[in-house]
Motif scaffolding. Sequence first.
Motif, PDB file in Angstrom:
ATOM      1  N   LEU A   1     -25.741  56.016 -15.953  1.00 58.75           N
ATOM      2  CA  LEU A   1     -26.148  54.611 -15.925  1.00 58.75           C
ATOM      3  C   LEU A   1     -27.661  54.481 -16.002  1.00 58.75           C
ATOM      4  O   LEU A   1     -28.400  55.365 -15.556  1.00 58.75           O
ATOM      5  CB  LEU A   1     -25.643  53.946 -14.643  1.00 58.75           C
ATOM      6  N   SER A   2     -28.116  53.372 -16.557  1.00 55.91           N
ATOM      7  CA  SER A   2     -29.554  53.159 -16.703  1.00 55.91           C
ATOM      8  C   SER A   2     -30.220  52.712 -15.400  1.00 55.91           C
ATOM      9  O   SER A   2     -31.433  52.654 -15.320  1.00 55.91           O
ATOM     10  CB  SER A   2     -29.816  52.109 -17.789  1.00 55.91           C
ATOM     11  N   PHE A   3     -29.412  52.393 -14.381  1.00 57.19           N
ATOM     12  CA  PHE A   3     -29.944  51.999 -13.071  1.00 57.19           C
ATOM     13  C   PHE A   3     -29.386  52.949 -12.022  1.00 57.19           C
ATOM     14  O   PHE A   3     -28.555  53.803 -12.310  1.00 57.19           O
ATOM     15  CB  PHE A   3     -29.583  50.538 -12.753  1.00 57.19           C
ATOM     16  N   ASN A   4     -29.857  52.815 -10.816  1.00 54.46           N
ATOM     17  CA  ASN A   4     -29.432  53.700  -9.737  1.00 54.46           C
ATOM     18  C   ASN A   4     -27.949  53.492  -9.444  1.00 54.46           C
ATOM     19  O   ASN A   4     -27.527  52.380  -9.124  1.00 54.46           O
ATOM     20  CB  ASN A   4     -30.265  53.410  -8.486  1.00 54.46           C
ATOM     21  N   PRO A   5     -27.132  54.536  -9.513  1.00 53.22           N
ATOM     22  CA  PRO A   5     -25.695  54.394  -9.291  1.00 53.22           C
ATOM     23  C   PRO A   5     -25.318  53.965  -7.870  1.00 53.22           C
ATOM     24  O   PRO A   5     -24.197  53.515  -7.640  1.00 53.22           O
ATOM     25  CB  PRO A   5     -25.133  55.783  -9.585  1.00 53.22           C
ATOM     26  N   LEU A   6     -26.244  54.095  -6.919  1.00 53.05           N
ATOM     27  CA  LEU A   6     -25.950  53.654  -5.558  1.00 53.05           C
ATOM     28  C   LEU A   6     -25.708  52.149  -5.508  1.00 53.05           C
ATOM     29  O   LEU A   6     -24.875  51.678  -4.737  1.00 53.05           O
ATOM     30  CB  LEU A   6     -27.087  54.034  -4.612  1.00 53.05           C
ATOM     31  N   PHE A   7     -26.424  51.410  -6.352  1.00 49.28           N
ATOM     32  CA  PHE A   7     -26.197  49.970  -6.396  1.00 49.28           C
ATOM     33  C   PHE A   7     -24.816  49.651  -6.954  1.00 49.28           C
ATOM     34  O   PHE A   7     -24.180  48.686  -6.542  1.00 49.28           O
ATOM     35  CB  PHE A   7     -27.282  49.288  -7.218  1.00 49.28           C
ATOM     36  N   PHE A   8     -24.339  50.461  -7.870  1.00 49.92           N
ATOM     37  CA  PHE A   8     -22.976  50.315  -8.402  1.00 49.92           C
ATOM     38  C   PHE A   8     -21.958  50.580  -7.293  1.00 49.92           C
ATOM     39  O   PHE A   8     -20.972  49.853  -7.150  1.00 49.92           O
ATOM     40  CB  PHE A   8     -22.784  51.275  -9.578  1.00 49.92           C
ATOM     41  N   GLY A   9     -22.199  51.604  -6.485  1.00 47.10           N
ATOM     42  CA  GLY A   9     -21.305  51.903  -5.368  1.00 47.10           C
ATOM     43  C   GLY A   9     -21.284  50.808  -4.325  1.00 47.10           C
ATOM     44  O   GLY A   9     -20.237  50.464  -3.777  1.00 47.10           O
ATOM     45  N   ILE A  10     -22.440  50.225  -4.040  1.00 45.80           N
ATOM     46  CA  ILE A  10     -22.507  49.122  -3.081  1.00 45.80           C
ATOM     47  C   ILE A  10     -21.771  47.899  -3.620  1.00 45.80           C
ATOM     48  O   ILE A  10     -21.078  47.201  -2.879  1.00 45.80           O
ATOM     49  CB  ILE A  10     -23.972  48.804  -2.738  1.00 45.80           C
ATOM     50  N   ALA A  11     -21.895  47.651  -4.921  1.00 50.63           N
ATOM     51  CA  ALA A  11     -21.170  46.527  -5.527  1.00 50.63           C
ATOM     52  C   ALA A  11     -19.664  46.733  -5.430  1.00 50.63           C
ATOM     53  O   ALA A  11     -18.914  45.789  -5.150  1.00 50.63           O
ATOM     54  CB  ALA A  11     -21.589  46.357  -6.984  1.00 50.63           C
ATOM     55  N   VAL A  12     -19.209  47.955  -5.624  1.00 55.34           N
ATOM     56  CA  VAL A  12     -17.776  48.250  -5.483  1.00 55.34           C
ATOM     57  C   VAL A  12     -17.331  48.024  -4.044  1.00 55.34           C
ATOM     58  O   VAL A  12     -16.251  47.477  -3.796  1.00 55.34           O
ATOM     59  CB  VAL A  12     -17.479  49.693  -5.956  1.00 55.34           C
ATOM     60  N   ASN A  13     -18.169  48.405  -3.085  1.00 54.31           N
ATOM     61  CA  ASN A  13     -17.840  48.160  -1.673  1.00 54.31           C
ATOM     62  C   ASN A  13     -17.697  46.675  -1.386  1.00 54.31           C
ATOM     63  O   ASN A  13     -16.771  46.257  -0.683  1.00 54.31           O
ATOM     64  CB  ASN A  13     -18.926  48.734  -0.775  1.00 54.31           C
ATOM     65  N   ILE A  14     -18.617  45.885  -1.895  1.00 52.88           N
ATOM     66  CA  ILE A  14     -18.570  44.437  -1.664  1.00 52.88           C
ATOM     67  C   ILE A  14     -17.289  43.851  -2.262  1.00 52.88           C
ATOM     68  O   ILE A  14     -16.615  43.033  -1.634  1.00 52.88           O
ATOM     69  CB  ILE A  14     -19.820  43.756  -2.247  1.00 52.88           C
ATOM     70  N   ILE A  15     -16.948  44.285  -3.460  1.00 50.17           N
ATOM     71  CA  ILE A  15     -15.728  43.783  -4.104  1.00 50.17           C
ATOM     72  C   ILE A  15     -14.498  44.166  -3.304  1.00 50.17           C
ATOM     73  O   ILE A  15     -13.615  43.333  -3.067  1.00 50.17           O
ATOM     74  CB  ILE A  15     -15.652  44.290  -5.554  1.00 50.17           C
ATOM     75  N   CYS A  16     -14.424  45.419  -2.869  1.00 49.47           N
ATOM     76  CA  CYS A  16     -13.258  45.876  -2.097  1.00 49.47           C
ATOM     77  C   CYS A  16     -13.119  45.117  -0.780  1.00 49.47           C
ATOM     78  O   CYS A  16     -12.017  44.745  -0.381  1.00 49.47           O
ATOM     79  CB  CYS A  16     -13.349  47.371  -1.820  1.00 49.47           C
ATOM     80  N   CYS A  17     -14.239  44.899  -0.096  1.00 55.17           N
ATOM     81  CA  CYS A  17     -14.171  44.241   1.207  1.00 55.17           C
ATOM     82  C   CYS A  17     -13.881  42.754   1.078  1.00 55.17           C
ATOM     83  O   CYS A  17     -13.181  42.186   1.924  1.00 55.17           O
ATOM     84  CB  CYS A  17     -15.476  44.459   1.969  1.00 55.17           C
ATOM     85  N   THR A  18     -14.392  42.098   0.054  1.00 54.21           N
ATOM     86  CA  THR A  18     -14.162  40.661  -0.064  1.00 54.21           C
ATOM     87  C   THR A  18     -12.802  40.327  -0.654  1.00 54.21           C
ATOM     88  O   THR A  18     -12.335  39.200  -0.493  1.00 54.21           O
ATOM     89  CB  THR A  18     -15.258  39.993  -0.916  1.00 54.21           C
ATOM     90  N   MET A  19     -12.172  41.279  -1.308  1.00 47.77           N
ATOM     91  CA  MET A  19     -10.837  41.002  -1.857  1.00 47.77           C
ATOM     92  C   MET A  19      -9.817  40.745  -0.752  1.00 47.77           C
ATOM     93  O   MET A  19      -8.902  39.961  -0.929  1.00 47.77           O
ATOM     94  CB  MET A  19     -10.361  42.184  -2.722  1.00 47.77           C
ATOM     95  N   ARG A  20      -9.936  41.407   0.360  1.00 43.76           N
ATOM     96  CA  ARG A  20      -8.969  41.292   1.443  1.00 43.76           C
ATOM     97  C   ARG A  20      -9.525  40.566   2.666  1.00 43.76           C
ATOM     98  O   ARG A  20      -9.034  40.720   3.774  1.00 43.76           O
ATOM     99  CB  ARG A  20      -8.501  42.687   1.865  1.00 43.76           C
ATOM    100  N   TYR A  21     -10.563  39.742   2.474  1.00 42.41           N
ATOM    101  CA  TYR A  21     -11.170  38.991   3.579  1.00 42.41           C
ATOM    102  C   TYR A  21     -10.334  37.748   3.881  1.00 42.41           C
ATOM    103  O   TYR A  21      -9.947  37.020   2.988  1.00 42.41           O
ATOM    104  CB  TYR A  21     -12.595  38.586   3.203  1.00 42.41           C
ATOM    105  N   ARG A  22     -10.055  37.541   5.162  1.00 45.38           N
ATOM    106  CA  ARG A  22      -9.310  36.361   5.598  1.00 45.38           C
ATOM    107  C   ARG A  22     -10.253  35.437   6.341  1.00 45.38           C
ATOM    108  O   ARG A  22     -10.921  35.846   7.281  1.00 45.38           O
ATOM    109  CB  ARG A  22      -8.180  36.774   6.538  1.00 45.38           C
ATOM    110  N   ARG A  23     -10.277  34.189   5.944  1.00 44.06           N
ATOM    111  CA  ARG A  23     -11.139  33.223   6.624  1.00 44.06           C
ATOM    112  C   ARG A  23     -10.478  32.714   7.900  1.00 44.06           C
ATOM    113  O   ARG A  23      -9.282  32.571   7.965  1.00 44.06           O
ATOM    114  CB  ARG A  23     -11.427  32.050   5.706  1.00 44.06           C
ATOM    115  N   GLY A  24     -11.330  32.388   8.841  1.00 46.92           N
ATOM    116  CA  GLY A  24     -10.863  31.778  10.084  1.00 46.92           C
ATOM    117  C   GLY A  24     -10.057  32.693  10.858  1.00 46.92           C
ATOM    118  O   GLY A  24      -9.330  32.649  11.683  1.00 46.92           O
TER     119      GLY A  24
END
Length: 69
Positions: A46-69
């Motif tokens: 990748l042309s950018f730091n792959p750690l940012f790609f990993g963090i983005a994957v973490n955010i997607i995984c965690c927000t997919m199963r987030y329950r409000r309230g």
Amino acid sequence: MGLGGAVVLLPFSCALFLIGRIKREAIVGSIIAGPAAVIAGNLAGLSFNPLFFGIAVNIICCTMRYRRG
């Protein structure tokens, strides 16, 4: 090297501070998928730091199963 722990920081923080709001499977999936995305990003050259790609994957995984309230 300093950002290496950032890939697992988000899932661990969600597991500690959002108890009952995020399903356990999402946290485990995020812990596995984040570092796997960093490795895949390194292999893909990748042309950018792959750690940012990993963090983005973490955010997607965690927000997919987030329950409000």
